[in-house]
Design a protein around this motif. Structure first.
Motif, PDB file in Angstrom:
ATOM      1  N   GLU A  17       1.286  -1.396   0.201  1.00 61.30           N
ATOM      2  CA  GLU A  17      -0.283   0.364   0.123  1.00 61.30           C
ATOM      3  C   GLU A  17       0.071   1.238  -0.265  1.00 61.30           C
ATOM      4  O   GLU A  17       0.032   2.221  -0.822  1.00 61.30           O
ATOM      5  N   VAL A  18       1.879   1.088   0.975  1.00 61.49           N
ATOM      6  CA  VAL A  18       2.826   2.246   0.823  1.00 61.49           C
ATOM      7  C   VAL A  18       3.663   2.668  -0.245  1.00 61.49           C
ATOM      8  O   VAL A  18       3.791   3.874  -0.971  1.00 61.49           O
ATOM      9  N   ALA A  19       3.983   1.820  -1.223  1.00 61.04           N
ATOM     10  CA  ALA A  19       4.377   1.656  -2.551  1.00 61.04           C
ATOM     11  C   ALA A  19       3.632   1.787  -3.233  1.00 61.04           C
ATOM     12  O   ALA A  19       4.274   2.824  -4.089  1.00 61.04           O
ATOM     13  N   GLN A  20       2.224   1.158  -3.317  1.00 64.12           N
ATOM     14  CA  GLN A  20       1.726   2.109  -4.578  1.00 64.12           C
ATOM     15  C   GLN A  20       1.138   3.807  -4.573  1.00 64.12           C
ATOM     16  O   GLN A  20       1.137   4.636  -5.004  1.00 64.12           O
ATOM     17  N   ALA A  21       1.290   4.486  -2.873  1.00 62.37           N
ATOM     18  CA  ALA A  21       0.801   6.103  -2.591  1.00 62.37           C
ATOM     19  C   ALA A  21       1.966   6.806  -2.909  1.00 62.37           C
ATOM     20  O   ALA A  21       2.075   7.253  -3.254  1.00 62.37           O
ATOM     21  N   ILE A  22       3.288   5.414  -2.525  1.00 64.22           N
ATOM     22  CA  ILE A  22       4.256   6.857  -3.236  1.00 64.22           C
ATOM     23  C   ILE A  22       4.444   6.467  -4.565  1.00 64.22           C
ATOM     24  O   ILE A  22       5.176   8.449  -5.486  1.00 64.22           O
ATOM     25  N   VAL A  23       4.140   5.585  -5.370  1.00 60.67           N
ATOM     26  CA  VAL A  23       4.556   6.212  -6.651  1.00 60.67           C
ATOM     27  C   VAL A  23       3.595   6.708  -7.758  1.00 60.67           C
ATOM     28  O   VAL A  23       3.220   7.546  -8.839  1.00 60.67           O
ATOM     29  N   ASP A  24       2.523   6.503  -6.953  1.00 64.70           N
ATOM     30  CA  ASP A  24       1.734   7.897  -7.316  1.00 64.70           C
ATOM     31  C   ASP A  24       1.689   9.732  -6.992  1.00 64.70           C
ATOM     32  O   ASP A  24       1.442  10.107  -7.380  1.00 64.70           O
ATOM     33  N   ILE A  25       2.854   9.836  -6.285  1.00 65.02           N
ATOM     34  CA  ILE A  25       3.413  11.526  -5.845  1.00 65.02           C
ATOM     35  C   ILE A  25       3.964  11.922  -7.568  1.00 65.02           C
ATOM     36  O   ILE A  25       4.726  11.101  -7.679  1.00 65.02           O
ATOM     37  N   GLU A  26       4.127  12.606  -7.772  1.00 65.26           N
ATOM     38  CA  GLU A  26       4.374  13.457  -9.175  1.00 65.26           C
ATOM     39  C   GLU A  26       5.796  13.878  -8.330  1.00 65.26           C
ATOM     40  O   GLU A  26       6.093  14.391  -7.668  1.00 65.26           O
ATOM     41  N   GLY A  27       6.968  12.851  -9.992  1.00 62.62           N
ATOM     42  CA  GLY A  27       7.962  13.296  -9.689  1.00 62.62           C
ATOM     43  C   GLY A  27       8.823  11.974  -8.929  1.00 62.62           C
ATOM     44  O   GLY A  27       9.771  11.988  -9.522  1.00 62.62           O
TER      45      GLY A  27
END
Length: 93
Positions: A17-27
């Motif tokens: 879940e954390v990996a998915q939330a991070i990959v969705d961050i612009e940049g």
């Protein structure tokens, strides 16, 4: 372009879940789940240092489940292709 590599320690039961939330961050370019002392390695590419601060300090570090981050800023990029080309040009010595 500024490239940074962030090493992330995460609550172990929340890694996907954390990996998915991070990959969705612009940049954020890539997120790798890894073995070793950290849980995730994140590659960030932005145009300005201010953007890097926003991605890492303001967004990534505040994702629920992130326990700790360490960020390294890249000075120079080397790739096998770049090194092979240099040797082909006679720049090896």
């Amino acid at each position: 372009m500024i490239t940074a590599i962030a090493s992330i320690i995460v609550e172990s039961h929340r890694i996907p879940e954390v990996a998915q939330a991070i990959v969705d961050i612009e940049g954020v370019e890539q997120v790798y789940s890894v073995t070793g002392d950290v849980d995730l390695i994140v590659v960030v590419r932005v145009r300005r240092h201010e953007d890097l601060a926003e991605v890492i300090a303001d967004r990534l570090s505040k994702v629920e489940g992130v326990l700790d981050t360490t960020t390294n800023i890249a000075f120079k990029t080397y790739s096998k292709r770049d090194l092979d080309a240099a040797f082909d040009l006679g720049l090896d010595g």
